[in-house]
Scaffold this motif. Structure first.
Motif, PDB file in Angstrom:
ATOM      1  N   LYS A  29      -3.751 -13.283  10.986  1.00 46.63           N
ATOM      2  CA  LYS A  29      -3.538 -13.547   9.559  1.00 46.63           C
ATOM      3  C   LYS A  29      -2.456 -12.646   8.984  1.00 46.63           C
ATOM      4  N   LYS A  30      -1.902 -11.790   9.824  1.00 49.67           N
ATOM      5  CA  LYS A  30      -0.883 -10.843   9.372  1.00 49.67           C
ATOM      6  C   LYS A  30       0.519 -11.449   9.533  1.00 49.67           C
TER       7      LYS A  30
ATOM      8  N   TYR B  67     -11.130 -19.009   8.958  1.00 48.07           N
ATOM      9  CA  TYR B  67     -11.220 -17.842   8.059  1.00 48.07           C
ATOM     10  C   TYR B  67     -12.334 -18.021   7.029  1.00 48.07           C
ATOM     11  N   ILE B  71     -13.162 -13.050   4.029  1.00 49.24           N
ATOM     12  CA  ILE B  71     -13.734 -11.705   4.087  1.00 49.24           C
ATOM     13  C   ILE B  71     -12.793 -10.665   3.497  1.00 49.24           C
ATOM     14  N   ASP B  72     -11.564 -11.075   3.181  1.00 47.79           N
ATOM     15  CA  ASP B  72     -10.604 -10.140   2.589  1.00 47.79           C
ATOM     16  C   ASP B  72      -9.523 -10.957   1.864  1.00 47.79           C
ATOM     17  N   ASP B  74      -6.411 -11.476   2.603  1.00 42.95           N
ATOM     18  CA  ASP B  74      -5.596 -12.314   3.491  1.00 42.95           C
ATOM     19  C   ASP B  74      -6.287 -13.647   3.787  1.00 42.95           C
ATOM     20  N   SER B  75      -7.576 -13.572   4.177  1.00 38.61           N
ATOM     21  CA  SER B  75      -8.267 -14.815   4.539  1.00 38.61           C
ATOM     22  C   SER B  75      -8.508 -15.682   3.298  1.00 38.61           C
ATOM     23  N   ILE B  78      -5.354 -17.588   2.678  1.00 30.25           N
ATOM     24  CA  ILE B  78      -5.150 -18.671   3.660  1.00 30.25           C
ATOM     25  C   ILE B  78      -5.976 -19.901   3.256  1.00 30.25           C
TER      26      ILE B  78
END
Lengths: 168, 426
Positions: A29-30, B67, B71-72, B74-75, B78
């Motif tokens: 995801k980075k 995802y 959980i954060d 970033d996810s 997405i």
């Protein structure tokens, strides 16, 4: 671009190099730069730091086994690797590599290449010269229907070219 | 010479009457499936760059399963992008946090025999259990499909895998596929296609057949397939798919495979694959006593309803051993609902299992259940490659849901038939 001849050092690994090693799930995801900095760390923590533009990754059988994540090939491109030489490739990785402009070269003599050997690679003609040992290796020819895509640098630039032609 | 089932599907999709192995063809795609990891966030910018739209939104299925839940930051981003892209692209077949793509596809009626499909995930061969030709592709290849509606293909060599005899108590499809990984090897099929047949295959439920086609990916195959039969037809009727031609999708009797493989179900024992390869398998009894920190029942491979039922059969009236943890992530929300209604979840919870969200989770190195340095895990998932489920030094063993649940009770690997025999005697 992968169609160009390429000069660099060999990083040699064994059979069944997985996409999990090439593009670890935890970094998927980075951004690509960060993900690529972890490429192959599960089997060689030094790889991403040591590899330089033009270097060549050499594998045994079934290189790129596992996931469909093309980031496995993109991570190598990001680190400057333009060609992977292996005795065989996982089918899905082979397609992904061509699609993102990384040349997957099938070479029966891949196991003659030692870590650090200086290689000159010509992907389109499928010729590898080992400048360290003086040996010449012949790769399986890239399937003819993929040559244009390799020359264009991958599927997206290839499609871009085709769509431009249609638009004209 | 006749055609195989695979060749018939490819020929139909390519608009020709016949194809031969090795031939390069371009096929029209009937169904393109992608998930939140390899889907919109990757293909969206590519389509923008090309100035192109999805060729036919009605042929696309998007499933958010990697995802989930976020959980954060970033996810969460997405998933947000996925939802917005799907809406803008006019895609109505979108399953958001309803389960893992390979399980949701058949469950929600998207599959029918004879379909030519691509999926943005390497376990896309799962759909072969329903007589579909479906294989995994990367995101760039998927973008190509979304723009053109077509994909090139080298017609794969046909491998016929026959399973004669009948599985015995405590031995299931996962044991079959781990034995195949050992015999055939992870590169053995060399991007060919595997067609499964034989008495033991015919006796399997759809859910168990899916384990075989799912892990056909682990044999180095492009995909696997099982010809439709009464079991397939009954499943399709149950999920509301009207496919009157289903049973007609069969290999011709005079078609010839490139290679034949034969296995015996009757003599098969429960199998355990040791780190770091599914091919590193042996009878479970050979690993007896190996201490396990984490037991994981999850993923498209190993957390369907039948898998949860296997776990419950072992766990009924028993407890997870101290020092061991059992994590269960049902493969879909529909499965969770059925397992809640039929008492399965209560059995698991009473035994001390920890229930996790439906999604790819720890199997894909995401979400809950990742492993610390040097931890040992026994998992019902498909892959135990180094570093996949967390720390690179973690050791992951693979086994059937029976084997995983049995290890959770014992605290170490056992042949699950030991516990099943105790249940039967009690």
């Amino acid at each position: 671009m992968s169609a160009r001849s390429n000069f660099g050092r060999a990083f040699v690994y064994g059979d069944d190099i997985t996409t999990d090693a090439l593009a670890p799930g935890a970094y998927m995801k980075k951004p690509v730069e960060e993900m690529a900095s972890h490429c192959l760390e599960a089997i060689d923590p030094n790889f991403a730091k040591a590899v330089r533009a033009g270097d060549v990754v050499v594998g045994g059988e079934n290189f790129g086994m596992g996931s469909s994540r093309e980031q496995a090939a993109i991570a190598l491109r990001q680190l400057g690797v333009n060609a992977v030489v292996a005795k065989s490739f996982a089918g899905l990785f082979f397609r992904n590599a061509v699609n993102v402009g990384l040349a997957p070269l099938v070479c029966a003599e891949a196991d003659r290449i030692r870590p650090g050997d200086e290689l000159s690679v010509e992907p389109v003609v499928g010729r590898i010269e080992n400048l360290t040992t003086g040996e010449i290796y012949t790769c399986e020819p890239i399937p003819p229907h993929l040559l244009d895509m390799i020359r264009d640098g991958g599927l997206l630039p290839h499609l871009e070219k085709k769509l431009r032609k249609t638009a004209r | 010479m006749g055609l195989t089932l695979t060749q018939k599907i490819i020929a139909r999709a390519a608009g020709v009457t016949s194809v031969a192995p090795g031939e390069i063809v371009t096929c029209r795609v009937d169904l393109a499936m992608m998930h939140d990891s390899g889907g919109p966030r990757r293909v969206g910018p590519m389509l923008e760059r090309l100035g192109a739209k999805v060729w036919d939104p009605s042929k696309v299925v998007v499933i958010a399963d990697h995802y989930v839940p976020a959980i954060d930051a970033d996810s969460a981003a997405i998933l947000d992008l996925t939802r917005k892209w799907v809406k803008a692209a006019g895609i109505t077949r979108f399953h958001d946090m309803q389960g893992i793509c390979h399980v949701v596809l058949p469950e929600r009626g998207h599959l029918r025999p004879g379909l030519f499909a691509v999926g943005g995930d390497s376990h896309s061969p799962t759909a072969g259990a329903f007589g579909c030709f479906m294989f995994g592709v990367g995101a760039t290849e998927m973008a190509g499909v979304l723009v053109t509606g077509a994909i090139w293909l080298r017609v794969p060599q046909e491998h016929s895998v026959r399973w004669d005899g009948r599985l015995t108590t405590g031995v299931v499809a996962k044991d079959m596929v781990l034995a195949m990984c050992r015999t055939i090897s992870l590169n053995g099929i060399k991007y060919g296609v595997v067609e499964y047949a034989g008495e033991a295959i015919a006796a399997l439920s759809m859910s168990e057949r899916m384990v075989l086609t799912n892990m056909t990916a682990e044999l180095g195959a492009q995909t696997g397939i099982i010809a439709p039969d009464r079991t397939t037809v009954a499943y399709l009727a149950e999920v509301g798919v009207d496919a009157p031609d289903a049973i007609t999708w069969q290999s011709d009797a005079d078609s010839t495979p490139f290679k034949r493989w034969a296995f015996d179900a009757t003599s098969l024992e429960p199998q355990i694959a040791a780190p770091h390869s599914p091919a590193n398998s042996a009878p479970a009894r050979e690993h007896r006593g190996t201490a396990i920190d984490q037991c994981y029942i999850g993923a498209c491979t190993g957390a369907k309803l039948s898998d949860l039922h296997m776990a419950a059969e072992i766990l009924k009236g028993r407890k997870v051993a101290p020092g061991t943890r059992l994590l269960v992530a049902p493969a879909s929300t529909r499965i969770t609902a059925i397992a809640a209604a039929d008492g399965t979840l209560a059995t698991l919870a009473e035994a001390g299992a920890i229930l996790l969200p439906s999604g790819c989770g720890a199997c894909a190195g995401l979400g809950a259940g990742l492993l610390a340095e040097n931890e040992v895990c026994l998992s019902s998932t498909a892959r135990n490659f180094k570093g996949r489920m967390g720390a690179a030094s973690a050791l992951v063993y693979l086994g059937s849901p029976y084997s995983v649940a049995a290890a959770a009770v014992a605290g170490h690997i056992v042949d699950p038939r030991e516990l099943l025999a105790e249940q039967a005697a009690a």
